[in-house]
Design an enzyme around this catalytic site. Structure first.
Site, PDB file in Angstrom:
ATOM      1  N   LYS A   1      30.192  42.261  34.892  1.00  0.00           N
ATOM      2  CA  LYS A   1      29.011  43.106  34.946  1.00  0.00           C
ATOM      3  C   LYS A   1      27.724  42.396  34.537  1.00  0.00           C
ATOM      4  O   LYS A   1      27.025  41.831  35.374  1.00  0.00           O
ATOM      5  CB  LYS A   1      29.224  44.381  34.137  1.00  0.00           C
ATOM      6  CG  LYS A   1      30.140  45.387  34.815  1.00  0.00           C
ATOM      7  CD  LYS A   1      30.078  46.744  34.175  1.00  0.00           C
ATOM      8  CE  LYS A   1      31.074  47.724  34.791  1.00  0.00           C
ATOM      9  NZ  LYS A   1      30.752  48.094  36.174  1.00  0.00           N
TER      10      LYS A   1
ATOM     11  N   TYR B   1      40.072  52.701  31.764  1.00  0.00           N
ATOM     12  CA  TYR B   1      39.726  52.329  33.139  1.00  0.00           C
ATOM     13  C   TYR B   1      39.562  50.811  33.196  1.00  0.00           C
ATOM     14  O   TYR B   1      38.879  50.226  32.361  1.00  0.00           O
ATOM     15  CB  TYR B   1      38.424  53.000  33.585  1.00  0.00           C
ATOM     16  CG  TYR B   1      37.950  52.525  34.947  1.00  0.00           C
ATOM     17  CD1 TYR B   1      38.470  53.080  36.116  1.00  0.00           C
ATOM     18  CD2 TYR B   1      37.021  51.502  35.056  1.00  0.00           C
ATOM     19  CE1 TYR B   1      38.065  52.630  37.359  1.00  0.00           C
ATOM     20  CE2 TYR B   1      36.607  51.041  36.300  1.00  0.00           C
ATOM     21  CZ  TYR B   1      37.127  51.611  37.444  1.00  0.00           C
ATOM     22  OH  TYR B   1      36.725  51.142  38.679  1.00  0.00           O
TER      23      TYR B   1
ATOM     24  N   ASP C   1      39.384  44.046  27.615  1.00  0.00           N
ATOM     25  CA  ASP C   1      38.559  44.209  28.809  1.00  0.00           C
ATOM     26  C   ASP C   1      37.142  44.556  28.362  1.00  0.00           C
ATOM     27  O   ASP C   1      36.837  45.706  28.057  1.00  0.00           O
ATOM     28  CB  ASP C   1      39.150  45.317  29.686  1.00  0.00           C
ATOM     29  CG  ASP C   1      38.293  45.631  30.903  1.00  0.00           C
ATOM     30  OD1 ASP C   1      37.197  45.050  31.042  1.00  0.00           O
ATOM     31  OD2 ASP C   1      38.712  46.486  31.710  1.00  0.00           O
TER      32      ASP C   1
ATOM     33  N   TYR D   1      33.065  56.186  46.235  1.00  0.00           N
ATOM     34  CA  TYR D   1      33.582  57.499  45.848  1.00  0.00           C
ATOM     35  C   TYR D   1      32.856  58.638  46.562  1.00  0.00           C
ATOM     36  O   TYR D   1      32.458  59.624  45.933  1.00  0.00           O
ATOM     37  CB  TYR D   1      33.524  57.664  44.323  1.00  0.00           C
ATOM     38  CG  TYR D   1      34.393  56.656  43.617  1.00  0.00           C
ATOM     39  CD1 TYR D   1      35.777  56.808  43.578  1.00  0.00           C
ATOM     40  CD2 TYR D   1      33.838  55.529  43.022  1.00  0.00           C
ATOM     41  CE1 TYR D   1      36.586  55.864  42.966  1.00  0.00           C
ATOM     42  CE2 TYR D   1      34.651  54.575  42.405  1.00  0.00           C
ATOM     43  CZ  TYR D   1      36.017  54.756  42.379  1.00  0.00           C
ATOM     44  OH  TYR D   1      36.809  53.820  41.776  1.00  0.00           O
TER      45      TYR D   1
END
Length: 428
Positions: A271, A141, A242, A14
């Site tokens: 993660k 997200y 999620d 980003y």
């Protein structure tokens, strides 16, 4: 380090190649500290994007990696299996909700989400129904790959640029009631209305349980999740949770769905799965879903990443699960939550603070205006901490092993930044 080369040629997440942001050279990491090339040490308040829950250079994880790399670092998973993968899947089946009996190993959180969506599509195809829609939440997200982006908020997210190129799915209003607030049943109205109207076209509901991460660091009431499960059952729709960001203790429960005492049909993990050592993810599902998928036209699940079930990653993940099994994480996250609960509300007296929120080892300060990333990052480094805000959100997800003094330092650094107008865009 050749930082000039980095600035000219390496594209960081980003960032713009036209105006690249300053990158800080890390030469070593240990415990909760990132050591810069010049010798300065920073307390990591981000757990390297929420993954290094046990801290860096952990001896048990290091030992597992060393032992496994001497055996084999990688082997294809097609037609071959190995003990690290078997051991890991045994642990995942044992620690998650009882109906989740089948594990699909992948190589990133985004891919785990892609896998979950493909499972849902194949499930309905096998049942002779053409269901191509997903119902999800605003402010959510789910990753950076295309299917994952398609179920991420198309307007209020970093992926709004791709609107029009992605499949059009259905977005319900995200819950307004915070985790610690009095539950408002009307939070479910929009979700129920959209499910009622579209359920014949919906393959699955997908959402982040309890904590919406990169879409806004919103922490919502468990009763919303209970209501979602109830409505999915009522309308015969699969529920995908999620837990890429929330899994493995981050919210004070091993998995965030435990706050609502529900069970998903499909669960995405990633993660912290390897304690932040390397990339690995898992998608778990029920025997009913798995067997239905495999009973369809294809006769199997149509997905197979090259590095699926990587033995080195699985070995380290097993070591991470062994650390979690000692259950010290429960006291650790509770202590961090207590500190956040005591200290973050004090920041609301500052005119730049709109709201603070916390749960487990998650602390969020929402400002009234967006941060100036370059300036606030430099300020945090000067304060001896590594905190990476985005938009109006200054948040902390420290390693579970962080001490009270280290958490104090993180919060003090945030307070210090609030008193620096140049750290915020509209005030600079």
């Amino acid at each position: 380090m050749d930082l000039a080369f980095d600035r000219r040629h390496i594209w960081h997440p980003y960032t713009s190649t036209l105006t690249p942001l300053t990158c800080y050279p890390v030469s070593r990491a240990h415990g909760v500290y990132l050591q810069l090339e010049d010798g300065r040490e920073l307390i990591d308040g981000m757990s390297s994007w929420w993954s290094t829950i046990h801290g860096y250079n952990h001896p048990h994880l290091n030992q597992a990696a060393h032992q496994q790399i001497d055996q084999m670092s990688h082997v294809m998973f097609g037609g071959i299996t190995h003990q690290p993968a078997i051991d890991l899947c045994k642990q995942l089946v044992a620690m998650t909700a009882e109906p989740l009996q089948h594990v699909f190993l992948a190589d990133s959180g985004s891919v785990a989400v892609e896998v979950s969506l493909k499972m849902a599509l194949q499930y309905w195809q096998a049942k002779g129904e053409s269901r191509s829609q997903f119902l999800t939440l605003r402010d959510g997200y789910h990753g950076d790959t295309f299917a994952a982006m398609s179920v991420t908020d198309p307007d209020n997210s970093m992926h709004s640029l791709y609107k029009g190129f992605l499949p059009q799915h259905i977005f319900a209003q995200s819950p307004k009631t915070g985790f610690w607030q009095q539950w408002d049943e009307s939070d479910l109205d929009d979700f129920k209305a959209k499910l009622t109207l579209h359920h014949h076209d919906i393959a699955a509901v997908i959402l982040e349980p309890i904590v919406q991460g990169a879409g806004g660091m919103r922490i919502y009431h468990p009763k919303f999740l209970q209501g979602v499960r109830r409505l999915c059952d009522e309308f015969g729709v699969l529920l995908i949770l999620d837990e890429i960001a929330t899994g493995f203790g981050r919210t004070g429960k091993l998995f965030a769905y435990e706050h609502a005492q529900i069970e998903p049909d499909i669960l995405c993990l990633g993660k912290a799965l390897t304690g932040g050592y390397m990339t690995l993810s898992a998608t778990l599902t029920t025997s009913h879903v798995a067997n239905t998928v495999c009973g369809g036209e294809a006769g199997c699940f149509m997905h197979g990443p090259t590095f699926m079930g990587n033995p080195l990653a699985c070995a380290v993940a097993n070591a991470s699960m062994e650390i979690l099994a000692q259950e010290e994480w429960q006291a650790q996250t509770q202590a961090i939550e207590t500190q956040f609960a005591q200290q973050l509300p004090l920041l609301t007296e500052h005119p730049l603070v709109k709201e603070v929120r916390w749960l487990g080892a998650i602390g969020v300060v929402e400002a009234t205006t967006a941060v100036n990333m370059e300036t606030i990052q430099a300020h945090f480094v000067e304060q001896g901490v590594w905190i990476r805000p985005f938009g109006k959100l200054i948040y902390m997800m420290p390693p579970f092993i962080s001490t009270p003094q280290q958490i104090d330092t993180l919060i003090a650094a945030v307070h210090s930044a609030l008193n620096r107008p140049e750290c915020f865009q509209s005030l600079s």
